[in-house]
Design a protein around this motif. Structure first.
Motif, short mmCIF file in Angstrom:
data_model
loop_
_atom_site.label_atom_id
_atom_site.label_comp_id
_atom_site.label_asym_id
_atom_site.label_seq_id
_atom_site.Cartn_x
_atom_site.Cartn_y
_atom_site.Cartn_z
N ALA A 222 0.83 -1.21 0.00
CA ALA A 222 0.00 0.00 0.00
C ALA A 222 0.86 1.25 0.00
O ALA A 222 0.48 2.28 -0.59
CB ALA A 222 -0.93 -0.01 1.21
N ASP A 227 0.93 0.17 -9.32
CA ASP A 227 -0.33 0.70 -9.84
C ASP A 227 -1.50 -0.27 -9.61
O ASP A 227 -1.30 -1.47 -9.38
CB ASP A 227 -0.20 0.99 -11.34
CG ASP A 227 0.16 -0.26 -12.13
OD1 ASP A 227 -0.76 -0.91 -12.63
OD2 ASP A 227 1.36 -0.57 -12.22
N SER A 228 -2.70 0.28 -9.71
CA SER A 228 -3.91 -0.50 -9.43
C SER A 228 -4.09 -1.64 -10.41
O SER A 228 -4.58 -2.72 -10.05
CB SER A 228 -5.14 0.42 -9.48
OG SER A 228 -5.06 1.41 -8.48
N GLU A 232 -4.54 -5.66 -9.48
CA GLU A 232 -5.66 -6.50 -9.90
C GLU A 232 -5.19 -7.74 -10.66
O GLU A 232 -5.83 -8.80 -10.57
CB GLU A 232 -6.61 -5.67 -10.77
CG GLU A 232 -7.28 -4.52 -10.02
CD GLU A 232 -7.92 -3.51 -10.95
OE1 GLU A 232 -7.93 -3.77 -12.19
OE2 GLU A 232 -8.40 -2.47 -10.47
N GLU A 241 -8.41 -5.08 -3.28
CA GLU A 241 -9.37 -4.08 -2.80
C GLU A 241 -8.97 -3.52 -1.44
O GLU A 241 -9.14 -2.33 -1.18
CB GLU A 241 -10.76 -4.71 -2.73
CG GLU A 241 -11.38 -5.00 -4.07
CD GLU A 241 -11.50 -3.76 -4.94
OE1 GLU A 241 -12.04 -2.76 -4.46
OE2 GLU A 241 -11.03 -3.80 -6.10
N LYS A 244 -6.30 -0.93 -2.02
CA LYS A 244 -6.87 0.31 -2.55
C LYS A 244 -7.56 1.11 -1.45
O LYS A 244 -7.43 2.34 -1.37
CB LYS A 244 -7.87 -0.01 -3.67
CG LYS A 244 -7.25 -0.59 -4.92
CD LYS A 244 -8.34 -0.93 -5.94
CE LYS A 244 -7.80 -1.64 -7.14
NZ LYS A 244 -8.87 -2.02 -8.11
N ARG A 247 -5.06 2.77 0.77
CA ARG A 247 -4.49 3.95 0.12
C ARG A 247 -5.45 5.14 0.19
O ARG A 247 -5.03 6.28 0.38
CB ARG A 247 -4.16 3.63 -1.33
CG ARG A 247 -2.90 2.77 -1.50
CD ARG A 247 -2.67 2.42 -2.96
NE ARG A 247 -1.37 1.76 -3.14
CZ ARG A 247 -0.93 1.29 -4.31
NH1 ARG A 247 -1.69 1.42 -5.40
NH2 ARG A 247 0.25 0.72 -4.38
N LEU A 248 -6.74 4.88 0.01
CA LEU A 248 -7.72 5.96 0.07
C LEU A 248 -7.77 6.58 1.47
O LEU A 248 -7.89 7.80 1.62
CB LEU A 248 -9.11 5.42 -0.30
CG LEU A 248 -9.37 5.16 -1.78
CD1 LEU A 248 -10.74 4.51 -1.98
CD2 LEU A 248 -9.30 6.46 -2.57
#
Length: 587
Positions: A222, A227-228, A232, A241, A244, A247-248
């Motif tokens: 994280a 990259d995303s 995936e 998920e 992600k 990170r948010l």
């Protein structure tokens, strides 16, 4: 008892037994009252361990009552020991019988035991040895280190992969103290390993339900710049998920340093990459024109080199729309990504399109150093049977090493020969014969060169193979083929052969010189080795043996010039010797 599985301990024999959970307090109390008690117990357990180990190491006392096939190799096991030491095997042998038997022994396949992951032959032997002896042996260097001589092997990919295999074995076969041990080992890798090498640790932690290990890996990933899309592709959905989401949550703290993401741009990029996944390069071209996004902006060539079929990579390269030396946000060129994948055809395709082997990542790695750190000595030094293709690990390293050291102009030499006429058929005959002899001398390398040049997809023009035909016709006539069609077909074949020979000149300059001289001076005489008088055949045999020595000397020169030859020492050298010796004996 988890600590008892450490290599320094040999007293963990009963620690994983599910049918002897109750160790009598009588033995413990009696040993504590005597100074000789513990010592005698240690000696007894050590002797028992050594005796049971003989069941594995002594081929003369094969009393196994079952076999487990691992990577195609049968491993004899004793079901009573496995059942006593592993709940998995206890339940297996209790409820099932083998589907097939040999010499009265049930046979099981390792792949049938694994719902996820991989357990290789060497890893299973280490695991099996622990079940029998209670001692954990050191990992074999040939499968737990890499071929990079400058690596400390404390966090290279083979070291991680071997521990990952043992973690899978420990968890699937339900030996809890080993699970605990390898969980700690993998934890030690997380801080030292390259980010890409943390991914297999995270995957095994997820499958083996090791929440502590998962959390540590997730935290590392994280905080990285992975990259995303890569998340995936490489990780289970739930794990990707969670990264992600993490990170948010951390975004507000460093919002000022965050580059805003354009959702429309990202959606268009994903469409381009999905088209690559579908092997639809025409759709890629359409999406590029409609979206206004370039291949470089989408890092599409990086993506294709990592995940797509080699033919798709070749097709994208042929568009001429991407910079093969472009660095992605993580500092990797397309060649660096291809080196991580270890696919020779992609690496060679990139090099022929101008990829720079000397380019380095932000942490100082070249493509060849990436390959070395990913390759086990077992794979690099694997011997190939005659006629078999050289293993990919070795080809990748060898090609990149040669590219790093070669003369930059070596690949630009044009094909010329004073004996070649301007006639198309004569040129084709020359090229077919030259490539045929290259395939005889260096089968694996010639095969790779022909694949890159797409020579195998074009129809062969009668060359060396024509000498084996008894009929006078060099080629059957296709009555449906017009002169224009024939010309196009022959020119397509010639272009593919020219490219094949250029590849040989680029990577095997000395050997190519020997072939050039042979084609110019000796081909007419040596083409039909079995024809002529006895004296003529004897002369041909002598010259053929001289040619063999010339080629071997050329190999030596290439080896000296490029420091280390990865291709010639395995399949090609032996194939050359065997093929030439066989022909010489026939004379």
């Amino acid at each position: 008892m988890a600590n008892s599985a450490e290599p320094s301990s040999s007293l963990s024999f009963t620690s994983s037994s599910h049918i002897s959970n109750a160790v009598t307090s009588h033995n413990m109390s009696s040993s504590s009252g005597s100074e000789t008690g513990p010592s005698l117990e240690i000696i007894s357990l050590s002797k028992l361990s050594s005796n049971l180990e003989q069941l594995l190491v002594d081929s003369g006392c094969d009393y196994s009552d079952a076999e487990i096939i691992v990577e195609g190799i049968p491993v004899g096991v004793h079901r009573c020991i496995l059942a006593a030491r592993s709940r998995f095997f206890y339940d297996l042998f209790k409820r099932e019988k083998s589907s097939s038997e040999k010499d009265g022994k049930p046979r099981y396949c390792m792949s049938d035991f694994l719902p996820y992951g991989k357990v290789g032959y060497e890893a299973f032997l280490i695991f099996l040895s622990y079940l029998y002896t209670g001692k954990l042996k050191a990992s074999p260097l040939e499968v737990s280190t890499c071929v990079d001589t400058g690596c400390a092997h404390d966090a290279c990919r083979p070291a991680i992969d071997f521990s990952v295999e043992l973690m899978y074995a420990s968890a699937i076969f339900q030996v809890p103290e080993l699970v605990s041990l390898f969980q700690r080992r993998l934890t030690n890798f997380i801080g030292k390993a390259l980010l890409e090498d943390v991914i297999p640790i995270l995957v095994v932690a997820y499958h083996c339900k090791s929440s502590v290990l998962v959390n540590q890996c997730v935290d590392r990933v994280a905080r990285s710049d992975l990259d995303s899309i890569s998340l995936e592709k490489d990780l289970p959905y739930e794990v990707a998920e969670s990264i992600k989401l993490l990170r948010l949550k951390s975004q507000p703290d460093d919002e000022c340093n965050t580059v805003p993401v354009d959702p429309v741009h990202e959606k268009r990029v994903r469409r381009i990459l999905k088209a690559l996944d579908s092997d639809d390069v025409e759709l890629v071209k359409l999406l590029l024109s409609e979206s206004g996004i370039t291949l470089d902006e989408a890092y599409a060539l990086h993506y294709a080199a990592a995940y797509c079929d080699p033919k798709v990579v070749s097709e994208v390269l042929s568009l001429g729309l991407a910079d093969v030396n472009r660095h992605n946000p993580r500092g990797y060129t397309v060649l660096h990504v291809a080196a991580m994948r270890k696919e020779p055809s992609i690496i060679v395709s990139l090099l022929t399109k101008g990829a720079h082997a000397s380019e380095r990542t932000s942490d100082g790695q070249s493509a060849v150093s990436i390959c070395r750190r990913l390759t086990r000595p077992k794979d690099y030094h694997a011997k190939m049977e005659q006629g078999q293709e050289t293993n990919k690990d070795r080809i990748c390293i060898d090609v990149l090493e040669r590219e790093m050291r070669r003369n930059p102009l070596a690949g630009d030499v044009s094909i010329s020969s004073p004996t070649m006429a301007d006639d198309l058929h004569m040129k084709l005959l020359y090229l077919e014969n030259r490539v045929a002899f290259a395939r005889l001398f260096f089968p694996s390398e010639a095969k790779l060169a022909m694949e890159i040049a797409h020579a195998e997809t074009t129809s062969e023009f009668a060359g060396l193979s024509a000498s084996k035909r008894s009929s006078g016709n060099l080629r059957e006539v296709d009555l449906n083929e017009t002169p224009i069609m024939q010309n196009q077909r022959l020119r397509s074949r010639m272009n593919a052969l020219v490219k094949t020979v250029e590849m040989g000149r680029r990577y095997f300059p000395h050997c190519s010189q020997v072939l050039d001289k042979f084609m110019e001076d000796d081909l007419p005489d040596l083409f039909y080795l079995e024809k002529g008088t006895l004296d003529e055949q004897r002369i041909k045999r002598t010259r053929f043996m001289e040619l063999k020595e010339d080629v071997q000397r050329a190999f030596t020169k290439d080896k000296a010039e490029f420091n280390r030859s990865g291709l010639s020492s395995s399949s090609s050298s032996s194939s050359l010797k065997d093929n030439l010796s066989h022909k010489a004996r026939k004379l």
